[in-house]
Every structure is written in structure tokens, then in C-alpha cells.
Design a protein around this motif. Structure first.
Motif, PDB file in Angstrom:
ATOM      1  N   TRP A  53     -46.602 -29.785  15.238  1.00  0.00           N
ATOM      2  CA  TRP A  53     -45.998 -30.332  14.023  1.00  0.00           C
ATOM      3  C   TRP A  53     -45.257 -29.212  13.312  1.00  0.00           C
ATOM      4  O   TRP A  53     -45.878 -28.242  12.851  1.00  0.00           O
ATOM      5  N   PRO A  83     -43.466 -32.948   5.002  1.00  0.00           N
ATOM      6  CA  PRO A  83     -44.925 -32.945   4.851  1.00  0.00           C
ATOM      7  C   PRO A  83     -45.539 -34.335   4.781  1.00  0.00           C
ATOM      8  O   PRO A  83     -46.585 -34.601   5.392  1.00  0.00           O
ATOM      9  N   LEU A  95     -46.476 -24.378   9.596  1.00  0.00           N
ATOM     10  CA  LEU A  95     -46.306 -24.749   8.198  1.00  0.00           C
ATOM     11  C   LEU A  95     -45.184 -23.917   7.574  1.00  0.00           C
ATOM     12  O   LEU A  95     -45.289 -22.706   7.461  1.00  0.00           O
ATOM     13  N   TRP A 129     -53.173 -28.101   3.131  1.00  0.00           N
ATOM     14  CA  TRP A 129     -53.145 -28.094   4.592  1.00  0.00           C
ATOM     15  C   TRP A 129     -54.346 -27.421   5.250  1.00  0.00           C
ATOM     16  O   TRP A 129     -54.793 -27.866   6.318  1.00  0.00           O
ATOM     17  N   LEU A 144     -50.058 -26.831  13.969  1.00  0.00           N
ATOM     18  CA  LEU A 144     -49.176 -26.914  12.804  1.00  0.00           C
ATOM     19  C   LEU A 144     -48.428 -25.614  12.583  1.00  0.00           C
ATOM     20  O   LEU A 144     -49.036 -24.539  12.494  1.00  0.00           O
ATOM     21  N   VAL A 183     -43.388 -28.434  10.133  1.00  0.00           N
ATOM     22  CA  VAL A 183     -43.341 -29.055   8.814  1.00  0.00           C
ATOM     23  C   VAL A 183     -42.571 -28.164   7.844  1.00  0.00           C
ATOM     24  O   VAL A 183     -42.800 -26.959   7.767  1.00  0.00           O
ATOM     25  N   VAL A 240     -46.492 -36.399   8.153  1.00  0.00           N
ATOM     26  CA  VAL A 240     -47.599 -36.094   9.065  1.00  0.00           C
ATOM     27  C   VAL A 240     -48.700 -37.123   8.806  1.00  0.00           C
ATOM     28  O   VAL A 240     -49.182 -37.234   7.676  1.00  0.00           O
TER      29      VAL A 240
END
Length: 204
Positions: A87, A116, A66, A148, A64, A89, A119
Motif C-alpha cells: 500500500w 489514506p 506511508l 497508522w 505499508l 499511501v 485503505v
């Protein structure tokens, strides 16, 4: 104007594309950025320190990024771990569009640039990397991390870079005392702290 903040879902102003040259995962790359996203003119110092001072990502699993912005962390992870699923995000739809443009330009196929809520709930992460949006305010930042960080596997680490003058030490205390996570200062450079965050189960 609030609509011009990089953490707005739809930034104001025209999305005039520009191209910058950055070095990620040992490669010099030409990537698209635009106004209304975080650090559109260059790779910001905090993100560079995060990428330079953390270990190689796991070779596989879900990773991730973020608060991905125009994608430097996600792209670096994808290049270093081509068998992983990354991912990227962000709440900023312009940023997500830039990530998609940049990964398409590079032929990268293992990055999902999504909001967000897109996911899947069952996804658990083998690692998290973030230059978190400190300027959204403490309450929103805490809500973001509370959402998260619990989605890591027990043996995973999250790597956060935070400027000391923007509250790196108070954030470290909050992660430890309020969330019950294990937090170590993994690196410090140019006024930034890199925090390694693990679940209590992984630390023993």
C-alpha cells in the motif's frame, strides 16, 4: 505558497514529468518524477538509508509505505516481496499518479497507490516503512503516526527514518512514552536515525 508543498493534496504548478535513474532492490531503474512531490530530482539520503539499513520485508501480507512520494520505498518493497500487497499511501495526488506510472512502467502489479481514506479499515500490516513528513509539524506528524502504527500485526515492525536535527530523538521518546510502543534505534548514518517501532506485545 502552501499549495506548492509536497504534502499538499493538489500541488500547484504544472506536473512536468522528468525521468531519473535510481537503484532499488539491486536494479537500476528509470522512473518518472515531477515537481510538487518530495525530492523529485533524486532519491533522498534518508530514504536511501532506510532502504539500505533495514531487513528484507516479509514475503507476504500487507506492507505499508506511508508518505510514498513518487514511490521508491513501495517499488523496492514490491520488487523484494512480489507475493505481498504493498500500500503506497500519500495525501498528494500527484505523487500517487507517479507511483501508478512507475509501477505500470515496470510491470509491477502488487502496489496499490491510494489516498489514506482508501485503505480498507480491516487491513493490518505485516510491516510499515516511512520517511515521514516531519515538516508538516509535530501535531500533524503525531496524528499521522497515531493513525497508522496501531494497524500493525503484533509481530510486525515499523521502520521510520528521521534526521537527528529534525527531532529524531524527541520522536523516539514520544513513541515510547506517549504511545507505549517499543522503539529501538536500528541504525544511524549521515545524520539520520532509523527507528524500529513495535507494539509492546511483540517485544516480549
Amino acid at each position: 505558497m502552501a499549495s506548492d508543498h509536497y504534502f499538499s493534496s493538489r500541488p500547484g504548478g504544472e506536473a512536468t514529468l522528468r525521468t531519473i535513474t535510481v537503484t532499488l532492490a539491486g536494479r537500476e531503474l528509470s522512473l518518472a518524477t515531477a515537481g510538487g512531490v518530495f525530492s523529485p530530482e533524486h532519491l533522498d539520503t534518508g530514504t536511501r538509508i532506510l532502504l539500505d539499513r533495514t531487513p528484507a520485508p516479509p514475503a507476504g501480507g500487507d506492507l505499508l509505505d506511508l508518505g510514498c512520494g513518487w514511490g521508491p520505498i513501495a517499488i523496492s518493497l514490491a520488487l523484494r516481496a512480489p507475493d505481498a500487497t504493498v500500500w503506497a499511501v500519500d495525501v498528494n495526488e500527484r505523487a500517487l499518479d507517479l507511483v501508478r506510472r512507475n509501477t505500470a512502467r515496470l510491470g509491477i502489479t502488487n502496489v496499490n497507490a491510494v489516498l489514506p481514506e482508501d485503505v480498507p479499515a480491516e487491513v493490518r500490516f505485516a510491516g510499515i516503512w516511512s520517511n515521514p513528513p516531519i515538516r508538516v509539524g509535530k501535531a500533524e506528524l503525531h496524528a499521522l503516526l497515531t493513525r497508522w502504527l496501531p494497524r500493525m500485526h503484533d509481530d510486525a515492525s515499523a521502520w521510520l527514518v528521521v534526521a537527528k536535527h529534525l527531532g529524531a530523538e524527541s520522536l523516539q521518546r514520544w513513541l515510547d512514552e506517549d504511545l507505549g510502543l517499543e522503539v529501538d534505534r536500528a541504525a544511524q548514518d549521515k545524520g539520520f536515525r532509523v527507528l524500529e517501532v513495535r507494539t509492546a506485545a511483540s517485544a516480549h
